[in-house]
Design a protein around this motif. Structure first.
Motif, PDB file in Angstrom:
ATOM      1  N   THR A  94      40.482  45.253  46.745  1.00 12.65           N
ATOM      2  CA  THR A  94      39.082  45.484  47.090  1.00 12.65           C
ATOM      3  C   THR A  94      38.205  44.707  46.110  1.00 12.65           C
ATOM      4  OG1 THR A  94      38.658  47.430  45.687  1.00 12.65           O
ATOM      5  CG2 THR A  94      39.721  47.816  47.831  1.00 12.65           C
ATOM      6  N   GLY A  95      37.112  44.158  46.627  1.00  6.60           N
ATOM      7  CA  GLY A  95      36.327  43.246  45.798  1.00  6.60           C
ATOM      8  C   GLY A  95      37.053  41.936  45.571  1.00  6.60           C
ATOM      9  N   GLY A  96      37.933  41.595  46.502  1.00  5.30           N
ATOM     10  CA  GLY A  96      38.789  40.426  46.319  1.00  5.30           C
ATOM     11  C   GLY A  96      38.093  39.090  46.427  1.00  5.30           C
ATOM     12  N   ALA A  97      36.849  39.064  46.933  1.00  6.73           N
ATOM     13  CA  ALA A  97      36.086  37.821  46.975  1.00  6.73           C
ATOM     14  C   ALA A  97      35.125  37.714  45.792  1.00  6.73           C
ATOM     15  CB  ALA A  97      35.308  37.711  48.285  1.00  6.73           C
ATOM     16  N   GLY A  98      35.220  38.643  44.863  1.00  5.99           N
ATOM     17  CA  GLY A  98      34.406  38.571  43.656  1.00  5.99           C
ATOM     18  C   GLY A  98      35.023  37.653  42.618  1.00  5.99           C
ATOM     19  N   PHE A  99      34.397  37.616  41.465  1.00  3.05           N
ATOM     20  CA  PHE A  99      34.833  36.723  40.386  1.00  3.05           C
ATOM     21  C   PHE A  99      36.278  37.031  39.966  1.00  3.05           C
ATOM     22  CE2 PHE A  99      34.611  36.702  35.529  1.00  3.05           C
ATOM     23  CZ  PHE A  99      35.272  35.493  35.417  1.00  3.05           C
ATOM     24  N   VAL A 100      36.521  38.206  39.400  1.00  6.69           N
ATOM     25  CA  VAL A 100      37.874  38.548  38.951  1.00  6.69           C
ATOM     26  C   VAL A 100      38.798  38.760  40.150  1.00  6.69           C
ATOM     27  CG1 VAL A 100      39.272  40.204  37.653  1.00  6.69           C
ATOM     28  CG2 VAL A 100      37.025  39.540  36.789  1.00  6.69           C
ATOM     29  N   GLY A 101      38.301  39.417  41.198  1.00  2.00           N
ATOM     30  CA  GLY A 101      39.132  39.718  42.351  1.00  2.00           C
ATOM     31  C   GLY A 101      39.726  38.490  43.000  1.00  2.00           C
ATOM     32  N   SER A 102      38.952  37.414  43.096  1.00  2.40           N
ATOM     33  CA  SER A 102      39.468  36.207  43.742  1.00  2.40           C
ATOM     34  C   SER A 102      40.571  35.563  42.912  1.00  2.40           C
ATOM     35  CB  SER A 102      38.326  35.208  43.989  1.00  2.40           C
ATOM     36  OG  SER A 102      37.747  34.758  42.781  1.00  2.40           O
ATOM     37  N   HIS A 103      40.435  35.619  41.597  1.00  6.47           N
ATOM     38  CA  HIS A 103      41.512  35.098  40.737  1.00  6.47           C
ATOM     39  C   HIS A 103      42.761  35.963  40.857  1.00  6.47           C
ATOM     40  CE1 HIS A 103      39.477  31.838  38.527  1.00  6.47           C
ATOM     41  NE2 HIS A 103      38.385  32.566  38.640  1.00  6.47           N
ATOM     42  N   LEU A 104      42.586  37.275  41.006  1.00  9.58           N
ATOM     43  CA  LEU A 104      43.733  38.149  41.209  1.00  9.58           C
ATOM     44  C   LEU A 104      44.427  37.832  42.529  1.00  9.58           C
ATOM     45  CD1 LEU A 104      45.500  40.566  40.453  1.00  9.58           C
ATOM     46  CD2 LEU A 104      43.740  42.062  41.425  1.00  9.58           C
ATOM     47  N   CYS A 105      43.642  37.588  43.584  1.00  6.25           N
ATOM     48  CA  CYS A 105      44.243  37.182  44.862  1.00  6.25           C
ATOM     49  C   CYS A 105      45.080  35.920  44.689  1.00  6.25           C
ATOM     50  CB  CYS A 105      43.160  36.951  45.911  1.00  6.25           C
ATOM     51  SG  CYS A 105      42.336  38.452  46.492  1.00  6.25           S
ATOM     52  N   ASP A 106      44.551  34.954  43.953  1.00 10.19           N
ATOM     53  CA  ASP A 106      45.287  33.714  43.716  1.00 10.19           C
ATOM     54  C   ASP A 106      46.614  33.980  43.015  1.00 10.19           C
ATOM     55  OD1 ASP A 106      43.372  32.079  44.849  1.00 10.19           O
ATOM     56  OD2 ASP A 106      42.434  31.530  42.945  1.00 10.19           O
TER      57      ASP A 106
END
Length: 331
Positions: A26-38
């Motif tokens: 959740t919040g995966g398109a945010g700053f930290v979230g997007s890096h976590l998705c990567d």
């Protein structure tokens, strides 16, 4: 992308590894979230990114759009939601996180900590998945204990200008801990300290993007107060590694994830100016209400329990961040 899995450790499993083949962020398109998705995709885990784009950006995950192992669900987690198919881990990062954002969206911030956390926990429960709450150093408030250890309860103004974020995260921690203690959920809590790096928004009010964009543009660098207040900056790659280490460990937390290298805001401004090759002067501006004087994590627990410590030094992290902002200015 690889075809492996990210390992976690299930609560009560005696340390047996728990595989994460599919994760919800959740919040995966945010700053930290997007890096976590990567990082999850790089490890071979499929990812469902949930975001309503209040402060996140589709641009942060646009490079994953054609990846068959990545799904984007546009949704506000303060409303109930579900995900089809099996889920092994739920990472709850959804929340406005910068002072400018939670001042503009106070009720959304409180709801993300309360309703959003509950709905993410309920999803984890339905899926028998492990749950990780990304909390914050702001739960310590303006600390009277330095450096901050996880056993410290904090010094927080519950009705002050930062309370919507501080208290939302404190409630989220209580909700998470209660689900673990009374309902047997597999949960962990990490407290993130001053993460910075590429994909920060230039006008989100935090020190690093503010100083970098001002220095690159040759504008005056605005330092709040006298600049003697301190922060401990952790590069986003290190933060994400800490989040995943916590998920792997199964440790209930809370665990501080941050870099104990402390510096003043004025020192940070000077370092950014030097790395940008700027001669812009420093201008002192009024300091925001309840702005904490000190920030430095004690990471003894992270080192001993997670085997994690930050590895990216400040100059390397700032240089990568400056290069990212500079490339966006040029495009």
């Amino acid at each position: 992308m690889g075809t492996g899995t990210v390992d976690s450790r299930a609560a009560g499993s005696g340390g047996a590894p728990r595989e994460i083949r599919r994760a919800v962020v959740t919040g995966g398109a945010g700053f930290v979230g997007s890096h976590l998705c990567d990082r999850l995709r790089d490890s071979g885990a499929s990812v469902v990114c949930v975001d309503n784009f209040l402060t996140g950006s589709a641009e942060n995950v646009a490079h994953l759009a054609s990846d068959p192992g990545f799904e984007l669900l546009e949704h506000d987690v303060t409303e109930p939601f579900d995900v089809e198919g099996p889920v092994d881990a739920v990472f709850h990062l959804a929340s406005p996180a910068s002072p400018h954002d939670y001042a503009r969206h106070p009720l959304a911030t409180l709801k993300a900590g309360a309703h959003g956390t509950l709905h993410a926990l309920e999803l984890a429960g339905r899926k028998n998945a492990c749950f990780l709450l990304a909390s914050t150093s702001e739960v310590y408030g303006d600390p009277l204990v330095h450096p901050q250890v996880e056993s410290y309860w904090g010094n927080v103004n519950p009705i002050g200008p930062r309370s919507q974020y501080d208290e939302a995260k404190r409630f989220a921690e209580a909700l998470t801990a209660t689900h673990r203690a009374h309902l047997g959920f597999d949960t962990t809590i990490v407290r993130l300290f001053n993460t910075y790096g590429p994909r920060m928004r230039p006008r989100d009010g935090r020190a690093v993007p503010t100083f970098v964009t001002q220095a690159l543009a040759g504008r005056e660098i605005t330092v709040a107060g006298d600049g003697r207040q301190t922060r401990s900056l952790c590069y986003v790659d290190d933060t994400v590694a800490g989040i995943l280490a916590a998920a792997r460990s199964g440790h209930p937390g809370p665990v501080n994830i941050g870099n104990p290298a402390e510096l003043s805001i004025l020192e940070l401004a000077d370092r950014v100016r030097e790395l940008c090759g700027s001669s812009a002067p420093t201008v002192f501006v009024p300091r925001p209400g309840d702005d904490p004087d000190l920030r430095r994590p004690d990471i003894t627990r992270a080192v001993s329990e997670l085997g994690w410590a930050p590895v990216v030094d400040l100059d390397k992290g700032l240089t990568a961040t400056i290069d990212w902002f500079a490339a966006r200015q040029e495009s």
